[in-house]
Each structure stands twice: as structure tokens, then as C-alpha cells.
Motif scaffolding. Sequence first.
Motif, PDB file in Angstrom:
ATOM      1  N   GLY A 204       0.776  -1.235   0.000  1.00  0.00           N
ATOM      2  CA  GLY A 204       0.000   0.000   0.000  1.00  0.00           C
ATOM      3  C   GLY A 204       0.800   1.273   0.000  1.00  0.00           C
ATOM      4  O   GLY A 204       0.215   2.359   0.056  1.00  0.00           O
ATOM      5  N   PHE A 210      -6.124   5.889  -2.556  1.00  0.00           N
ATOM      6  CA  PHE A 210      -6.559   4.522  -2.294  1.00  0.00           C
ATOM      7  C   PHE A 210      -7.806   4.170  -3.103  1.00  0.00           C
ATOM      8  O   PHE A 210      -8.017   3.010  -3.473  1.00  0.00           O
ATOM      9  N   ARG A 216      -5.530  -3.137  -3.639  1.00  0.00           N
ATOM     10  CA  ARG A 216      -4.361  -2.851  -2.816  1.00  0.00           C
ATOM     11  C   ARG A 216      -4.764  -2.209  -1.492  1.00  0.00           C
ATOM     12  O   ARG A 216      -4.139  -2.458  -0.455  1.00  0.00           O
ATOM     13  N   TYR A 217      -5.810  -1.408  -1.528  1.00  0.00           N
ATOM     14  CA  TYR A 217      -6.278  -0.793  -0.285  1.00  0.00           C
ATOM     15  C   TYR A 217      -6.808  -1.861   0.673  1.00  0.00           C
ATOM     16  O   TYR A 217      -6.524  -1.825   1.883  1.00  0.00           O
ATOM     17  N   TRP A 220      -3.845  -3.737   2.000  1.00  0.00           N
ATOM     18  CA  TRP A 220      -3.143  -2.880   2.968  1.00  0.00           C
ATOM     19  C   TRP A 220      -3.879  -2.857   4.303  1.00  0.00           C
ATOM     20  O   TRP A 220      -3.258  -2.878   5.371  1.00  0.00           O
TER      21      TRP A 220
END
Length: 262
Positions: A204, A210, A216-217, A220
Motif C-alpha cells: 500500500g 486509495f 491494494r487498499y 493494505w
Amino acid sequence: MSTGVRSGGRAQIEQRTLRQDRWWLYPAATFVVFTAFVVYATWRAFAGEHYYSAPYLSPFYSPCLTTDCVEGSSDFGQPFSWWQLSPALVILIFPLGFRMSCYYYRKAYYRSFWMSPPACAVAEPHGKYTGERRLPLILNNVHRYFFYAAVVVAAILTFDTVLTFRDENGEWGHMGLGTLVFVANIVLIWGYTLGCHSCRHAVGGRLRHFSKHPVRYRTWTLVSKLNAQHARWAWLSLFSVAIADLYVYLLATGAITDVRFF
């Protein structure tokens, strides 16, 4: 002119600290536990024996890559045929480097072994502070690369854990107490590895928005939850890998027999 904790900017008090609690318990306990683990791990790493009892391979020796490996323990071949020392010494550098450069472990051994500082609001005995800009501490900056190696090692240990569901003849459907030990160990290792600060940055970091990277968020966010308990994962995985190795050692030496559930 005095530097470090003796600089003019520090409060001029005679006492080392004004804390009234037993602040020394944490660094003292950490020192004892880490020292015990280092002594045990060093003995086992250099022993070069009693690390395999089918289907269990000690995590200290996985993957076993030399021609000295016990029959049945080399699932990835033996490319290091020229290696004359213990097979463990080929692979342990990677998980060791990962842990030694880990942000949590840095805090732990800085306080416990170097007293830099031994605790919050407790003056350290050193005359100056240079941070991690010089040898040997500057080597901690390679932590991210050790993280990538640790992921590979964790994947191999996962493979080893799957193999514990076989019996000594290679037939699937086996489950023993060792299987549970290995499952618990790999869960804790993955929790520690994926909760690493470098992993959190890798999934992240350097994102401006985001909202444009929902996968990916989400990743993360999950890693951040593990990261919040990183110290706990670090301690538990340290114990579990030693217990898994000890269990294999006791089986290999004939001190105990594996409890079979089916």
C-alpha cells in the motif's frame, strides 16, 4: 561538549530515571528469552543431525539442499553438493536476517542488549547516538530484501506443513500431533511475515489515492491489522519455530513417538 544523553539539552537531574515502576522487567525478560533462543538455535543449526523424522522436517533445516541431508528430507534437490557444514547453515541466514533487521526486533534488542535506551524515559549509558548510519546497524536497511526471502521460506515451510499430512510411507491421510505443531507454526510465521512493516509498505505504499486501487487498499487494510500486533506475532512465531524443531528432534532421537489421530 557532551553529546547524547549527557548533552546540555537533557534535563539536569541526578537520577537515571524518575520512573517508579519496574521498567527493567521487559528488557531483562527479553534478554533472557533471546539469549536462550540464540543458544538453542546455534546448537541445533551446527548439530547437522536429528532434524528429520518422516514426514516431519525441522523448519531450521528446510529446505535441505546438501548431499548430507537425511534420505527423504530433500524435496527440492541437493544443489549444494560442495557444502561441507551443517545443511541448516545454507538457509538460516534468510530467516535470521529477516528477524534481526525487523523493526520490532530492533527495538527489542536495542533496549535489551545495548540499552539504547533500556526503556522510555530512562537514560542510556552511551555518550552519543549515531542511529543506523554506520556499520553494523546500517545493514538493517536491507530488511525489505530479507522480507522477500522470508516470503519464499514461508512458502517452503507451508509445503512442508502440507507434507505432514502423509505417513512415513508417503500415504496421504495421516495426522499426528506433529501435524498440529507444524500447522500452528506456519500460521504464526505467516502472521509475523505478512504483518511486517515492509509488507505493509509493499502492498500500500506510495499510493496517492486509495480509491483508485481498491484491491491494494483492501490488502493494505488486512496487513495493517496484522501489523498492529506485530510484536505478538514476532514472539509467538519465535516460540513456535523452536517448538517445531524440538518436536522433530525428540522424534528423531527416539525420545518420544508421534501421537497419531488417524
